[in-house]
Scaffold this active site. Structure first.
Site, PDB file in Angstrom:
ATOM      1  N   SER A  60      -6.772  -2.694  -2.423  1.00  0.00           N
ATOM      2  CA  SER A  60      -6.113  -1.336  -2.790  1.00  0.00           C
ATOM      3  C   SER A  60      -4.636  -1.251  -2.989  1.00  0.00           C
ATOM      4  O   SER A  60      -3.922  -0.365  -2.342  1.00  0.00           O
ATOM      5  CB  SER A  60      -6.523  -0.130  -1.917  1.00  0.00           C
ATOM      6  OG  SER A  60      -6.361   1.200  -2.017  1.00  0.00           O
ATOM      7  N   ASN A 112       0.726  -1.156   0.146  1.00  0.00           N
ATOM      8  CA  ASN A 112       0.109  -0.069   0.046  1.00  0.00           C
ATOM      9  C   ASN A 112       0.901   1.239   0.034  1.00  0.00           C
ATOM     10  O   ASN A 112       0.369   2.389   0.470  1.00  0.00           O
ATOM     11  CB  ASN A 112      -1.058   0.095   1.154  1.00  0.00           C
ATOM     12  CG  ASN A 112      -1.903  -1.126   1.300  1.00  0.00           C
ATOM     13  OD1 ASN A 112      -1.984  -2.062   2.077  1.00  0.00           O
ATOM     14  ND2 ASN A 112      -2.809  -1.316   0.257  1.00  0.00           N
ATOM     15  N   VAL A 171       1.770   6.884   0.766  1.00  0.00           N
ATOM     16  CA  VAL A 171       0.874   5.869   1.378  1.00  0.00           C
ATOM     17  C   VAL A 171      -0.392   5.931   0.675  1.00  0.00           C
ATOM     18  O   VAL A 171      -1.272   6.893   0.979  1.00  0.00           O
ATOM     19  CB  VAL A 171       0.864   6.382   3.025  1.00  0.00           C
ATOM     20  CG1 VAL A 171       0.226   5.218   3.773  1.00  0.00           C
ATOM     21  CG2 VAL A 171       2.406   6.147   3.448  1.00  0.00           C
ATOM     22  N   CYS A 172      -0.927   4.657   0.678  1.00  0.00           N
ATOM     23  CA  CYS A 172      -2.351   4.613   0.287  1.00  0.00           C
ATOM     24  C   CYS A 172      -3.264   4.000   1.372  1.00  0.00           C
ATOM     25  O   CYS A 172      -3.008   2.753   1.457  1.00  0.00           O
ATOM     26  CB  CYS A 172      -2.294   3.538  -1.035  1.00  0.00           C
ATOM     27  SG  CYS A 172      -3.947   3.253  -1.538  1.00  0.00           S
ATOM     28  N   LEU A 173      -4.028   4.998   2.171  1.00  0.00           N
ATOM     29  CA  LEU A 173      -4.543   4.477   3.304  1.00  0.00           C
ATOM     30  C   LEU A 173      -5.837   5.219   3.488  1.00  0.00           C
ATOM     31  O   LEU A 173      -6.045   6.638   3.255  1.00  0.00           O
ATOM     32  CB  LEU A 173      -3.826   4.738   4.787  1.00  0.00           C
ATOM     33  CG  LEU A 173      -4.256   4.405   5.992  1.00  0.00           C
ATOM     34  CD1 LEU A 173      -4.501   3.055   6.296  1.00  0.00           C
ATOM     35  CD2 LEU A 173      -3.445   5.121   7.318  1.00  0.00           C
TER      36      LEU A 173
END
Length: 159
Positions: free
Chosen positions: A126, A86, A93-95
């Site tokens: 994701s 992620n 950061v993909c959160l």
């Protein structure tokens, strides 16, 4: 005017963090060459959770706040090339809590704890980094070895 709101909120966040933050975490505004604090950029470290392959590491994250904060989520970045499903190759950061689920009430503490949780529990729905995703999904043992090696790259400071 909105920049004043952002800086005011970040000043309060800093005070709250200094009074009460999770053990092993670091979050502080960047200090310029002139010694002045830049509340819009925070240098942070997140400890790997005990009992996980991330344990023993202290992972650097930089949080970039915009003048629209807290209405707009900050941008959180690991170093470029950080290995995680992620985290984009750029370090972004993909959160969800700093993306589609952002709410102005979310604190720096909640962001950093969310990122720590994401380290050992990636959101495979994701994926941002295909190499890490593929290794996690297809060869978990190799993925775990890679994570342990990354923990050695970012060792936790001695206590």
């Amino acid at each position: 005017m909105s920049g004043g709101i952002a800086r005011g909120r970040l000043s309060e966040e800093r005070k709250a963090w200094r009074k009460n933050h999770p053990h092993g975490f670091v979050a502080k505004p960047e200090t310029g060459d002139d010694g002045a604090l830049n509340l819009m950029i925070w240098r942070c470290t997140i400890p790997g959770k005990v009992g996980t392959d991330w344990e023993g590491g202290s992972y650097p994250v930089t949080i970039y706040f915009s003048e629209e904060y807290p209405t707009r989520a900050p941008k959180c970045m690991f170093p470029k090339g950080f290995f995680h499903p992620n985290v984009y190759d750029t370090g972004d950061v993909c959160l969800s809590i700093i993306g589609s689920d952002w709410r102005p009430a979310i604190s720096v503490k909640q962001i950093l704890e969310g990122i720590q949780e994401l380290l050992d529990d990636p959101n495979l729905a994701s994926a941002a980094q295909h190499q890490a995703y593929n290794l996690f999904y297809k060869d978990r043992a190799s993925y775990n070895r890679r994570i342990k090696k990354q923990a050695e790259k970012y060792p936790a400071p001695p206590i």
